[in-house]
Design a protein around this motif. Structure first.
Motif, PDB file in Angstrom:
ATOM      1  N   TRP A 169       4.677  27.877  -1.248  1.00 44.96           N
ATOM      2  CA  TRP A 169       5.556  27.062  -0.407  1.00 44.96           C
ATOM      3  C   TRP A 169       6.863  26.702  -1.106  1.00 44.96           C
ATOM      4  N   ASP A 192       4.950  28.707   9.199  1.00 46.91           N
ATOM      5  CA  ASP A 192       5.654  27.475   8.852  1.00 46.91           C
ATOM      6  C   ASP A 192       4.780  26.249   9.079  1.00 46.91           C
ATOM      7  N   ALA A 195       2.239  26.041   6.261  1.00 47.20           N
ATOM      8  CA  ALA A 195       2.843  25.586   5.014  1.00 47.20           C
ATOM      9  C   ALA A 195       3.199  24.108   5.075  1.00 47.20           C
ATOM     10  N   SER A 196       3.709  23.634   6.212  1.00 53.53           N
ATOM     11  CA  SER A 196       4.112  22.238   6.338  1.00 53.53           C
ATOM     12  C   SER A 196       2.912  21.303   6.280  1.00 53.53           C
TER      13      SER A 196
END
Length: 451
Positions: A169, A192, A195-196
């Motif tokens: 990340w 995304d 990962a967030s």
């Protein structure tokens, strides 16, 4: 497909690709099990509320003065169930029923929910009721040593997932740290989102994985031994009183270790004299020695076994085990949290926090957030993988052509495998499976006609 994805990644270097491969295989191996642990663990965080919902007529009682003497309650339970009481779980609240562990004539174990003001049995359930089943599913204790080994391997992999995930990340080239691009129809959206969620909840997930490891077999036992051998563990019972009782597994014909702080579960049990002062006298003496409710009392069933009072733990500082000589009533040992070594205290703090009890409701909500995040990570990882893989392939990231970088990452993983041995064994299994698959794909490609 793989080459395009790799070159479009924030960093397509060999180290990044090698980390990605290990992260991929770790997720493929353990995310389903982590989801299982997260769901069952999240349910168990709310054990009191769920028990009131599931057993409304068994949990709640109407207070009516002082509870009956415990000897009277035990005799009434014996008459109504035909079994022998082995353990008494007394709650702190006066409007809650008491739970008595009853050994039946057939040798099984049941929980009797008892009104302490009338002495009547409100109902019988399997040992611990539904939430004990949830706990057993969480720990996979139902599968014995195999389940315990699986939990340990998954815990080690979870730690590696967080560490490698942070590396993958890490913002490169000025890219935003947190972002969700595109729509759910695109793999980029799921990447995304994955990962967030991972970076926001990574510290909590890492904490849950690390503080769950003390309960495991190989690693947990090694940790307990290391703490004890360095003099920072549990207090040892008096030598003169401990000679004949190696542990707690046989006390009252059942395993009482689960009622004790982690640091005392493998401790030797003090051995007292023959005779019996009676359960009411034992309760009076324990109260005079400061043993306040809630507590769990394990009854002696053989000469020399003590009355064992263990404080119901809400915070690590609550940890206490009081052993009373069943023949004389004298204190054989009073093991309290302040007498634990620094290592044992740290582990006890981690366990209480893991269970969402150390810091109250905020603690519980934070652990629930970690459980929900694990489920979200599993879902987003599955969606990302499914959209990425080509039909008929595993969809693993390509191997780094430079063997030096691959060996460097492999060396780091081997160190992790040494720290977590059972995780290391599953690493070898993963490598073997990949080797077999690569050989199979190579033979298929060689067999295809050139034109």
């Amino acid at each position: 497909m793989d080459a395009q994805v790799a070159t479009s990644a924030p960093a397509s270097g060999g180290l990044y690709r090698a980390m990605w491969r290990w992260h991929f295989y770790a997720g493929l191996l353990v995310l389903p099990f982590l989801s299982w642990l997260a769901i069952t663990g999240g349910l168990y965080l709310y054990k009191p509320e769920l028990e009131r919902l599931i057993y409304p007529r068994l949990v709640a009682v109407e207070p009516a003065g002082a509870p009956l003497p415990l000897s009277t309650i035990l005799e009434q339970v014996r008459r109504e169930t035909g079994g022998t009481v082995a353990e008494v779980d007394r709650p702190a609240r006066p409007d809650q029923s008491w739970r008595l562990l009853v050994t039946t004539a057939e040798g099984g174990a049941k929980t009797a929910w008892v009104d302490p003001y009338k002495g009547t049995v409100l109902g019988l359930t399997r040992k611990g009721g539904v939430l004990q089943t949830v706990r057993d599913l969480h720990s996979l204790i139902l599968t014995g040593p195999i389940g315990n080994a699986l939990i340990e391997a998954v815990g080690g992999w979870a730690i590696l997932l967080v560490v490698t995930g942070i590396y993958l990340w890490w913002p490169r080239g000025g890219s935003p740290a947190l972002r969700v691009r595109g729509s759910p129809r695109r793999r980029l959206f799921w990447r995304d989102l994955h990962a967030s969620v991972g970076i926001v909840a990574g510290a909590v997930v890492l904490f849950l994985a690390a503080t769950g490891m003390p309960w495991t077999g190989v690693w947990g036992d090694a940790l307990r031994g290391a703490i004890a051998s360095n003099g920072v563990g549990r207090p040892e019972p008096p030598q003169v009183a401990a000679s004949a009782m190696p542990g707690h597994a046989g006390h009252s014909g059942h395993d009482v270790a689960g009622t004790l702080p982690w640091s005392l579960q493998e401790a030797r049990m003090p051995h007292g004299s023959h005779g019996d002062i009676g359960i009411d006298r034992a309760v009076t003496l324990a109260a005079a020695d400061g043993m306040a409710v809630p507590w769990v009392l394990s009854l002696p069933s053989a000469p020399g076994e003590p009355y064992l009072f263990s404080k119901a733990i809400r915070r690590a500082e609550d940890g206490r085990a009081l052993y009373l000589d069943a023949g004389t009533g004298r204190v054989l040992q009073d093991a309290r949290f302040p007498t634990f070594g620094a290592g044992a205290q740290l582990v006890e703090w981690g366990i209480a926090t893991h269970k969402g009890e150390q810091y109250g409701e905020l603690n519980r909500l934070l652990m629930l957030f970690g459980c929900i995040a694990v489920v979200l990570l599993s879902i987003t990882a599955a969606m990302m993988w499914w959209k990425r893989r080509a039909p008929g392939t595993l969809g693993a990231p390509q191997r780094d052509p430079d063997p030096r970088r691959a060996r460097a990452v492999l060396g780091m993983m081997l160190v992790a495998g040494i720290v977590f041995p059972l995780t290391g064994i599953t690493m070898l299994v993963a490598l073997a499976c990949e080797w077999v698959l690569s050989r199979r794909v190579g033979r298929e490609l060689a067999a295809r006609p050139v034109f």
